[in-house]
Design a protein around this motif. Sequence first.
Motif, short mmCIF file in Angstrom:
data_model
loop_
_atom_site.label_atom_id
_atom_site.label_comp_id
_atom_site.label_asym_id
_atom_site.label_seq_id
_atom_site.Cartn_x
_atom_site.Cartn_y
_atom_site.Cartn_z
N TRP A 192 28.86 -14.68 25.12
CA TRP A 192 29.89 -13.82 24.56
C TRP A 192 31.09 -14.66 24.15
O TRP A 192 31.40 -15.68 24.76
CB TRP A 192 30.34 -12.78 25.57
N TYR B 127 26.48 -2.43 24.45
CA TYR B 127 27.37 -2.73 23.34
C TYR B 127 27.22 -4.18 22.90
O TYR B 127 27.04 -5.09 23.72
CB TYR B 127 28.83 -2.48 23.72
N ASP B 128 27.32 -4.39 21.60
CA ASP B 128 27.32 -5.74 21.04
C ASP B 128 28.74 -6.22 20.76
O ASP B 128 28.97 -7.42 20.64
CB ASP B 128 26.52 -5.76 19.74
N CYS C 294 32.67 -10.04 21.63
CA CYS C 294 31.48 -9.92 20.79
C CYS C 294 30.37 -10.85 21.28
O CYS C 294 30.63 -11.97 21.75
CB CYS C 294 31.83 -10.25 19.34
N ARG C 295 29.14 -10.38 21.16
CA ARG C 295 28.00 -11.25 21.43
C ARG C 295 28.02 -12.44 20.47
O ARG C 295 28.25 -12.28 19.26
CB ARG C 295 26.68 -10.50 21.23
N SER D 269 25.51 -14.03 19.40
CA SER D 269 24.43 -13.87 18.42
C SER D 269 24.86 -12.98 17.26
O SER D 269 24.46 -13.21 16.11
CB SER D 269 23.18 -13.30 19.09
N GLN D 270 25.68 -11.98 17.54
CA GLN D 270 26.16 -11.11 16.47
C GLN D 270 27.15 -11.83 15.56
O GLN D 270 27.10 -11.70 14.34
CB GLN D 270 26.82 -9.86 17.06
N ALA E 58 24.63 -3.10 14.78
CA ALA E 58 25.11 -3.41 16.13
C ALA E 58 25.83 -2.21 16.71
O ALA E 58 26.35 -1.35 16.00
CB ALA E 58 26.04 -4.61 16.08
N LYS E 59 25.87 -2.14 18.03
CA LYS E 59 26.54 -1.06 18.74
C LYS E 59 27.97 -1.51 19.03
O LYS E 59 28.20 -2.44 19.82
CB LYS E 59 25.80 -0.72 20.03
#
Length: 392
Positions: free
Chosen positions: A135, A162-163, A215-216, A218-219, A248-249
């Motif tokens: 993250w 959540y992302d 935020c992740r 990866s996102q 994404a969520k």
Amino acid sequence: MIRDALLLVLLLAQLPATALLLSRLLRGPSRYPPLQPKTPTPEQLGAVSVVVPTLNEAERLTPCLDGLSRQSYEVREILVVDSYSTDRTPELVKTAQEADPRFRLLNDDPLPKDWVGRPWALHHGFLSSAEKSDWVLGIDADTQPQPGLVASLLETAQREGYDLISLAPQFLLKYPGELLLHPALLLTLVYRFGPAGETGNRPDRVMANGQCFFCRRSQLAQVGGYTVARRSFCDDVTLARAIAAQGAKVAFLDGANLLKVRMYEGAAETWREWGRSLDLKDAASPGQVWGDWLLLLAVQGLPIPIVLLLLRDVISGGSAPVVLAAFSLNVLLVLIRVGLTFAISPSCDLTHASSAWLFWLSPLADPIAVLRLFLSSLQTPTQWRGRSYEKG
């Protein structure tokens, strides 16, 4: 009479706007509850890299550094990306590093012509952060993170899937002018997008706050870091909507128990700095920007002036039905606004405020707030945080 005809037109515009507003506000009781401080669990060890962009933040950076140092082992590193400050910002970071080795002071590369400074610094921090961190948390220098902030973000994201989570903070208000203007500007967001904790908005209506943007990795990698928001003066909302559009969520939650912020000093700075980005034109189509502004005009900017304009006629009796209808509807809108003043009061820390009672008179500043968004929607910023930018 011409006035009655104008009131009828106004009434026909305000009725659907009021219905839309109520449809948003009535979802408030079912919103996601305010986040609470949490204690990390062993599996969260080193899960988060924190990125703090700075440019001449010496006067307000210390509470942010102190708050980040009180986060626990879930934070792997704290990267302060400084854009060559000329004040004591670098020295403050180096002092913090002596007490907490998780702090690292970085300088971003010279600002490219097609970037705004803040997303550029955040992008540099993202690229410099440890790939082992799952993250990335962007934190602004004017924030005051409370203990348990990062662990709460992690726990909520993992539990709910959540992302991306961004938080609405608790605002520290001090001076009379900002006590009037700040709540009025803040409520323009509630009128347009619903309260913090509303998670059902479409991707193009998602709200976000870059003061705490979790935020992740990866996102972020999937959208190329902050490149999608490189020219945006509301990069938080631009980036959040781009991520949401990919499925994404995304959540914008109430973080008043976890994060305090002292944004601006006085009404003039609040008007100038915050007012110019609240229109969100860099993250929305012109139709959305002007549609939202017309909604604000109908349900936030006009009610108090209309009530004052019609009050004598109503008191004197014998008013036409359209006058009574317009008066009644606008009284309802004023009462809604008063209720929202109470609703947002936990999001405003008035303990150090002079003349704190002025906060409760903030509805009087609503026409000014709506005017500020109108002016902002017409203009492209050319200066931001001491930097100058070309138009276009």
